[in-house]
Design a protein around this motif. Structure first.
Motif, PDB file in Angstrom:
ATOM      1  N   GLY A   1    -132.268 -39.822  29.109  1.00  0.00           N
ATOM      2  CA  GLY A   1    -131.820 -41.210  29.196  1.00  0.00           C
ATOM      3  C   GLY A   1    -130.348 -41.391  28.891  1.00  0.00           C
ATOM      4  N   VAL A   2    -129.582 -40.308  28.868  1.00  0.00           N
ATOM      5  CA  VAL A   2    -128.149 -40.390  28.582  1.00  0.00           C
ATOM      6  C   VAL A   2    -127.399 -40.650  29.885  1.00  0.00           C
ATOM      7  N   ILE A   3    -126.476 -41.585  29.848  1.00  0.00           N
ATOM      8  CA  ILE A   3    -125.731 -41.972  31.047  1.00  0.00           C
ATOM      9  C   ILE A   3    -124.757 -40.862  31.427  1.00  0.00           C
ATOM     10  N   GLN A   4    -124.830 -40.454  32.705  1.00  0.00           N
ATOM     11  CA  GLN A   4    -123.928 -39.447  33.240  1.00  0.00           C
ATOM     12  C   GLN A   4    -122.919 -40.039  34.211  1.00  0.00           C
ATOM     13  N   LEU A   5    -123.259 -41.179  34.817  1.00  0.00           N
ATOM     14  CA  LEU A   5    -122.377 -41.804  35.808  1.00  0.00           C
ATOM     15  C   LEU A   5    -122.588 -43.303  35.771  1.00  0.00           C
TER      16      LEU A   5
ATOM     17  N   ALA B   1    -118.945 -51.366  39.793  1.00  0.00           N
ATOM     18  CA  ALA B   1    -119.731 -52.603  39.829  1.00  0.00           C
ATOM     19  C   ALA B   1    -120.582 -52.751  38.577  1.00  0.00           C
ATOM     20  N   ALA B   2    -121.199 -51.651  38.127  1.00  0.00           N
ATOM     21  CA  ALA B   2    -121.985 -51.699  36.890  1.00  0.00           C
ATOM     22  C   ALA B   2    -121.099 -52.009  35.694  1.00  0.00           C
ATOM     23  N   GLN B   3    -119.904 -51.445  35.670  1.00  0.00           N
ATOM     24  CA  GLN B   3    -118.975 -51.746  34.581  1.00  0.00           C
ATOM     25  C   GLN B   3    -118.603 -53.224  34.577  1.00  0.00           C
ATOM     26  N   ARG B   4    -118.410 -53.789  35.764  1.00  0.00           N
ATOM     27  CA  ARG B   4    -118.037 -55.205  35.849  1.00  0.00           C
ATOM     28  C   ARG B   4    -119.191 -56.111  35.423  1.00  0.00           C
ATOM     29  N   ILE B   5    -120.405 -55.787  35.846  1.00  0.00           N
ATOM     30  CA  ILE B   5    -121.563 -56.621  35.495  1.00  0.00           C
ATOM     31  C   ILE B   5    -121.873 -56.529  34.014  1.00  0.00           C
ATOM     32  N   LEU B   6    -121.843 -55.312  33.471  1.00  0.00           N
ATOM     33  CA  LEU B   6    -122.253 -55.097  32.084  1.00  0.00           C
ATOM     34  C   LEU B   6    -121.137 -55.371  31.087  1.00  0.00           C
ATOM     35  N   GLY B   7    -119.895 -55.262  31.528  1.00  0.00           N
ATOM     36  CA  GLY B   7    -118.783 -55.430  30.605  1.00  0.00           C
ATOM     37  C   GLY B   7    -118.472 -54.182  29.809  1.00  0.00           C
ATOM     38  N   TRP B   8    -118.935 -53.020  30.281  1.00  0.00           N
ATOM     39  CA  TRP B   8    -118.692 -51.749  29.603  1.00  0.00           C
ATOM     40  C   TRP B   8    -117.683 -50.927  30.401  1.00  0.00           C
ATOM     41  N   ASP B   9    -116.793 -50.226  29.715  1.00  0.00           N
ATOM     42  CA  ASP B   9    -115.889 -49.293  30.361  1.00  0.00           C
ATOM     43  C   ASP B   9    -116.586 -47.949  30.555  1.00  0.00           C
ATOM     44  N   LYS B  10    -116.092 -47.192  31.537  1.00  0.00           N
ATOM     45  CA  LYS B  10    -116.704 -45.906  31.850  1.00  0.00           C
ATOM     46  C   LYS B  10    -116.644 -44.952  30.665  1.00  0.00           C
ATOM     47  N   GLN B  11    -115.496 -44.877  30.021  1.00  0.00           N
ATOM     48  CA  GLN B  11    -115.351 -43.940  28.906  1.00  0.00           C
ATOM     49  C   GLN B  11    -116.217 -44.318  27.711  1.00  0.00           C
ATOM     50  N   ASP B  12    -116.581 -45.601  27.613  1.00  0.00           N
ATOM     51  CA  ASP B  12    -117.449 -46.025  26.511  1.00  0.00           C
ATOM     52  C   ASP B  12    -118.927 -45.837  26.834  1.00  0.00           C
TER      53      ASP B  12
ATOM     54  N   VAL C   1    -120.417 -43.696  29.278  1.00  0.00           N
ATOM     55  CA  VAL C   1    -120.876 -42.337  29.548  1.00  0.00           C
ATOM     56  C   VAL C   1    -121.168 -41.616  28.228  1.00  0.00           C
ATOM     57  N   THR C   2    -122.275 -40.844  28.240  1.00  0.00           N
ATOM     58  CA  THR C   2    -122.818 -40.079  27.099  1.00  0.00           C
ATOM     59  C   THR C   2    -123.582 -40.960  26.122  1.00  0.00           C
TER      60      THR C   2
END
Length: 691
Positions: free
Chosen positions: A228-232, A236-247, A249-250
């Protein structure tokens, strides 16, 4: 690996001679062979040196000091190269070691008789390894062998046939074998390398295209592993969720995808579609979840989770924001519900008045007018059914559908539904067959059929089955409609098969959507709104079941309704609970009889149980049709003593029947009664009740 700067080809006679990919494995094999040959030469030298009778040893076996020294140097260099050599110098080290081996073997053969030397086998062994180096090894070895022939010819002026044959067999033939062996290996390695490169390029190209597509789509995409660990996570997901990729992932997906159900409660493992995908490796789709973003904003989402590869490999989660769509659907549902409710009343009135007009007891019309009104009445009925369907759809979407489960014997219940629709099939010339209880058998009582019990709302079950049978009749121009009931220990399956026009394969996935109709030349002449199958699906889901279809265009269709089954013991228990008597109610005190000698207060009969009024002797008739109030608030009109009125006795209690209005409208004369003769109607200004 062979360094890229050293990958060169040599064209000899149109044939490309390439070195194989010289890895440490082949480098060590060359060092081992070189060390073995050198050790043999050194051992022969010391054997002859320490022998007691050197003269008894053939001169052909005596190793010269030069050859022995060169063999010792070759052994030392090969041993050092075997133990340690930088990776980028692997080719040079192998070439140097092999060159020392060739020099040692050549010197040994020249010193021990040339083509007649007993060490000629060592040369053949050495020559076989020349093909490893491609042209670098084969061409020098070939030149060295032929130069021996030239030296022999120059020194003696001629070359014997035995020498030529020995040189060809012992010198050139091993080189040819080496070329064949290592050229094939080189070609195989080259083809394998080319395949790897092509595959790597293809995968790289696919990965690049996939990344472009994933980053371009407006839906959020998240890839997770089996834990269940995020790899990618795409933009669009970053924009909807408000999360950055570096935050993101993992992190665990549960930390980023904060999901909740319709009630607003956080989803648990049993209701989490992503957990089901990781556990069952089956895709999940839902539109009933909400998502809380990083900033606390709550969104309605449509989520699709798909597995990656085998069980436990991971999953791809695709979701999108449908908050606006949900709001529009609610507005549409409210409009449809309100409009249908408001229009159903006037349509019902129109239908009722048209029915009264068609009733000979209430109206007299000619045949031509009757035909027109009949068509108008059918249209009004169709419109009424449409409004009812719209109301049912809005209730289903809002979760307002009532659900009153009862124990039902499915076989007999479906048989009654089929019997009610049989005349409609016979009007079209269709043959309807109910397989569990087929008509026309001599003794149906002896037919053994399994008993399937369900605990469902009988109105929902009737509506779904009736709709499916009506559709089978509607879309079957000629042939059969077959109804069957089957199942297993957990489910009951009702199937309706027809030999009608069938459904195209591209329309089947959309068949149970709202307002969807198959649009082709076969269906345009058949009316419909596209709500029936959608409502069937929602009702089936309300009952805890599902509905599906199998169809082949132009050959017919089979619809399956699958609902939960209950056991015979459970059905018996539920029936017994339903038939238990209700708690008893204390009886209400009876009113005192009315007598003229000693009038007493009268207790009015209750609405729950009308009580008969007994007639004592003697009695003055009282107007019993008017309910008696206690206390008497207003004076009641009196009845003339000379006009007798029959009063209900205990043997003949007064009864009041609630007759439906539709029955009265259909035959009003039946419910018109004449006033009894001899009843005196009191005047309005009379204020006393005569007793």
């Amino acid at each position: 690996m062979l360094h890229n700067n050293h990958k060169k080809n040599t064209n000899i006679g149109g044939t490309i001679i390439k070195p194989i990919e010289l890895t440490r494995f082949w480098h060590r094999r060359i060092c081992e062979a070189t060390l073995l040959v050198s050790a043999i030469v050194v051992a022969l030298y010391f054997w002859a040196y320490f022998a007691d009778d050197v003269k008894s040893i053939s001169s052909a076996l005596l190793v010269s000091d030069t050859a022995a020294a060169l063999a010792g140097l070759t052994a030392i260099v090969s041993f050092i190269s075997y133990l340690w050599v930088p990776k980028k110098y692997t080719l040079y080290a192998a070439l140097f070691v092999y060159g020392l081996l060739v020099a040692t073997t050549s010197l040994l053969i020249l010193n021990t008789g040339g083509t007649t030397s007993p060490f000629i086998a060592l040369w053949m062994l050495t020559a076989v390894f020349a093909g490893i180096f491609g042209a670098r090894g084969l061409i020098p070895m070939l030149l060295l062998v032929n130069s021996y022939l030239v030296v022999q010819y120059l020194s003696s002026g001629s070359i014997s046939r035995e020498t030529i044959v020995a040189v060809i067999l012992a010198g050139e033939l091993p080189l040819l074998a080496s070329f064949i062996i290592w050229h094939r290996k080189s070609a195989g390695a080259s083809d394998k390398d080319r395949a790897y490169r092509d595959l790597a390029n293809e995968l790289s190209e696919v990965a690049s295209k996939s990344e472009v597509v994933i980053n371009a789509i407006a839906d959020g995409v998240i890839a997770i592993d089996n834990q269940g660990v995020i790899q990618l996570i795409n933009p669009a997901a970053q924009r909807i969720l408000g999360w950055d990729k570096q935050d993101a992932v993992t992190l665990s997906y549960k930390s980023v995808l904060n999901l909740s159900d319709k009630a607003g409660a956080e989803v648990v493992e049993a209701t989490d579609p992503i957990q089901h995908v990781l556990a069952d490796n089956k895709p999940q789709r839902t539109n009933d979840l909400s998502l809380t973003t990083k900033s606390g904003k709550k969104l309605s989402i449509s989520l699709v989770a798909s597995p990656i590869g085998q069980i436990g490999s991971g999953a791809i989660i695709v979701f999108r924001d449908i908050t606006k769509e949900k709001a529009e659907e609610r507005e549409q549902a409210e409009f449809i519900s309100t409009a249908s409710h408001e229009m159903r009343t006037p349509v019902a009135s129109i239908e009722g008045y048209l029915g009264l007009t068609l009733n000979p007891a209430t109206a007299q019309i000619d045949d031509k007018a009757r035909d027109f009104i009949t068509k108008a009445h059918e249209s009004a009925q169709h419109l009424g059914r449409l409004f009812q369907d719209l109301l049912d759809v809005s209730k289903a979407e809002d979760g307002r559908l009532s659900n009153n489960p009862k124990v039902i014997d499915v076989v007999s219940y479906i048989h009654d539904i089929a019997q009610g629709l049989r005349p409609r099939a016979e009007e079209k010339g269709l043959r309807m067959l109910y397989k569990p209880l087929p008509d026309g058998e001599a003794d149906q009582a002896r037919r053994l059929t399994p008993v399937f019990y369900v605990n469902l709302d009988n109105d929902h079950l009737r509506e779904v089955v009736s709709n499916l049978i009506e559709n089978a009749i509607k879309y079957t121009p000629h042939g059969d409609v077959v109804i069957d009931v089957g199942g297993d220990a957990e489910h009951v399956v009702v199937s309706i098969t027809d030999s009608g026009i069938g459904i195209p394969a591209e329309d089947i996935p959309h068949l149970f959507q709202k307002f969807y109709r198959v649009d082709n030349s076969d269906t345009r002449e058949i009316g419909g709104t596209g709500l029936g199958l959608y409502l069937c699906r929602r009702l089936a889901e309300t009952m805890g079941g599902r509905i599906r279809v199998e169809s082949e265009y132009k050959k017919g269709s089979t619809f399956f309704l699958e609902v939960p089954r209950i056991s015979h013991e459970e059905a018996t228990s539920l029936i017994e609970k339903a038939t238990e008597p209700a708690p008893t109610i204390e009886p209400i005190a009876q009113p005192s009889p009315l007598v003229t000698a000693a009038p007493a207060p009268v207790v009015a009969p209750t609405a729950l149980q009308p009580q008969p009024i007994q007639q004592p002797t003697p009695v003055t008739p009282v107007y019993a049709q008017q309910p008696i109030q206690q206390p008497v608030a207003q004076p009641q009109p009196a009845i003339q003593p000379s006009q007798p009125v029959t009063i209900p006795t205990a043997a003949q209690p007064a009864s009041y029947t609630n007759t439906p209005l539709t029955h009265i409208e259909q035959n009003p004369t039946q419910y018109v009664t004449q006033r009894p003769q001899g009843v005196a109607v009191p005047a309005r200004d009379q204020n006393q009740i005569q007793q």
